[in-house]
Design an enzyme around this catalytic site. Structure first.
Site: not given
Length: 590
Positions: A214, A344, A453, A478, A564
């Protein structure tokens, strides 16, 4: 201990003369000193060293794996309002001149970053929609500034700030995440407020365990993109200090980083138990390559390339990459494969590493298309109703579930369509369109027109959440991300229409008096809000919507790759950067 008898010396009472006793005691004291010193300076004794040293004493940071003998000195505690100086004794592969020529970098871009007119669309309806997204960003930002300034995220219902434990002691996640969004939208007063906060209040020495993943995608990515877009040296100084603080995470037997890092004090990289996650250690490459570019120090690129070496070496079940890997043994911990959460962005960063290298990183290209082939063979499924989806794989058994996080894959597949085998180009375009269509269905089949989700394809369900725990929506980007890429590469107008549907749903169900909030059940007619305005809503969701309704010359894909967290990072054109000329002057008129 056995002492040899010396000539002329009595054996009684050890038979040592005074001078010999002195020599022996001197030797013994030296041995004790050596052993005690080892306690402090050998890398394996760091945990003991922390017992003896005060917390304020500056300590050295070991960089790399156990076999890595390079050292970086920890920066002295810096005042957040002063210029940081990043010094390193690890200059392997670096030149003596460590300056980065920003003006030369700009000349190596094919097009101006903000386009001819900031990407202003000529179509009045599209322009009106883009202005609406800009208004949403200003509304979200203004409320964050009013009620949560300096905190990580806004709680819009209770009108206060949220800190959380994901970023350790770091603060201002929404500020750093918003820098580039504010800048490209032309919200310059708001951008300048954000810049001033970063310069004066972003404390990079804060204590607490933070997620390496993060911190990298939000803080490192956000500061890098702010620097590349604006040329402000302050952003560069900040990101180099932060980047250096992430290096101890790689101090593991394999060089695979652990998931958490303490930014404020010395942390022995693999002290905490547990596995490293594919999507975390596999989502560092873009940012670390740019850290090497800016510092002219190859240590950052070396760290992420070491990850690749290990991944290429170990066996992969059916060509797939499981989600969990031991940073100690370098072996897979369990055979769970997902293109959604936990897996991902590893795949995303393979194709983006190739594109960001100006299509010279052949290893990344090979790894991506090999992985995609394995994904198609094992995970891509077609529902009875004709929807294409990415299932999850658990030890050979398919779980017919697709997460919202996996909906980025439509965009991923389409940006790589041109660089695979020529005969597969149309196949990749079709696959990307089918996945994006499925993700749109997960939105359109809910009462709120927002997606859950996770959604399933079993028990008669298709593209709907069957479990209460999967029904929430937390302002995720996304699906909209894939709309943006599909629009850019196909110009099919339906993607802009789908994006506008999302805007209307966000306005109707997620906008509250003091910001935007996620909702707990997308299928409920009367929504219940979760009281959280996520920082990625400002960084990703609203940025992708703005780009969707902008002309293609705003952050053109020929020059920029999005990390991302949707922070744009420039393509690295080594031949141009190392040469005399630039490409910008030749192509501006095109």
């Amino acid at each position: 201990m056995v002492f040899r008898k010396l000539p002329g010396v009595s054996a009684s009472g050890m038979g040592l003369r005074l001078s010999q006793k002195f020599v022996f005691l001197l030797f013994l004291s030296g041995l004790v000193t050596l052993c005690f010193g080892a306690l402090f300076f050998l890398p394996d004794s760091v945990r003991l060293k922390r017992i003896f040293l005060s917390k304020t004493e500056s300590q050295p940071v070991t960089v790399g794996s156990e076999n890595d003998d390079m050292m970086l000195s920890r920066s002295k505690t810096e005042s957040a309002s002063k210029d940081e100086k990043v010094t390193s004794s690890s200059n392997q592969g670096a030149n003596t001149d460590t300056s980065f020529d920003y003006n030369k970098f700009k000349k190596c871009l094919l097009k101006p970053p903000l386009g001819i007119e900031h990407g202003k669309p000529s179509d009045p309806q599209t322009l009106q929609r883009r202005e609406k997204v800009k208004e949403m960003m200003k509304f979200a930002w203004d409320n964050y500034k009013s009620f949560a300034w300096g905190k990580n995220e806004l709680r819009p219902l209770t009108r206060n700030g949220h800190i959380g434990n994901m970023f350790g002691g770091l603060r201002g996640a929404s500020i750093v995440d918003s820098l580039d969004t504010l800048y490209i939208m032309g919200l310059m007063d708001e951008y300048n407020d954000a810049k001033e906060w970063v310069e004066t209040s972003l404390d990079l020495n804060s204590n607490g365990e933070a997620s390496l993943f993060e911190v990298n995608i939000r803080y490192v990515g956000g500061l890098l993109s702010a620097y590349y877009l604006t040329g402000e040296e302050m952003f560069k100084r900040k990101v180099m200090v932060l980047g250096e603080k992430l290096l101890p995470a790689f101090n593991t037997p394999t060089g695979i980083p652990r998931g958490v890092i303490n930014l404020g004090s010395w942390s022995w990289g693999w002290a905490s138990a547990g596995s490293s996650i594919l999507a975390e250690f596999g989502t560092l490459h873009l940012e670390f390559v740019h850290l090497s570019e800016l510092s002219n120090n190859g240590i950052y690129t070396e760290k992420v390339m070491n990850i690749r070496k290990l991944l290429n070496k170990i066996e992969k079940p059916h060509g797939l990459y499981p989600n969990f890997l031991s940073p100690v043994s370098g072996n897979w911990v369990q055979h769970h494969v997902s293109i959604g959460g936990l897996g991902d962005s590893f795949y995303e960063y393979l194709i983006k590493s190739y594109l960001m290298s100006d299509k010279t990183d052949e290893e990344a290209k090979k790894m991506y298309y090999s992985a995609l082939e394995a994904i198609e063979a094992n995970l891509v499924q077609k529902s009875p109703g004709g929807l294409t989806y990415m299932a999850e794989w658990r030890g050979g058994i398919l779980d017919h579930k697709m997460g919202h996080l996996a909906c980025f894959s439509g965009g991923m597949v389409v940006i790589g369509a041109d660089d695979g085998a020529p005969e597969k180009r149309q196949h990749y375009l079709d696959l990307a369109a089918e996945i994006t269509h499925t993700c749109h269905e997960s939105y359109s089949r809910s009462a709120t027109k927002l997606g859950p989700e996770a959604f399933r394809f079993d028990g008669g369900a298709e593209a709907t959440a069957t479990r209460l725990s999967d029904r929430y929506y937390i302002l995720r980007p996304e699906v909209i991300e894939s709309y943006m890429y599909m629009w850019r590469l196909t110009h099919d107008p339906k993607y802009r229409e789908w994006g506008w549907e999302a805007v209307e749903a966000l306005e109707k169900h997620c906008r509250v008096e003091a910001g935007f909030s996620g909702i707990r059940d997308v299928y409920a007619q009367t929504v219940s809000h979760d009281n959280m305005q996520q920082s990625f809503f400002l960084s990703e969701t609203l940025k992708y919507l703005y780009l969707l309704f902008s002309d293609d010359d705003l952050l053109p894909l020929e020059d920029w790759v999005f990390n991302t967290e949707a922070h744009p990072l420039p393509v690295v054109r080594k031949s141009c950067l190392q040469g005399e000329g630039g490409t910008h002057d030749k192509t501006t008129s095109e």
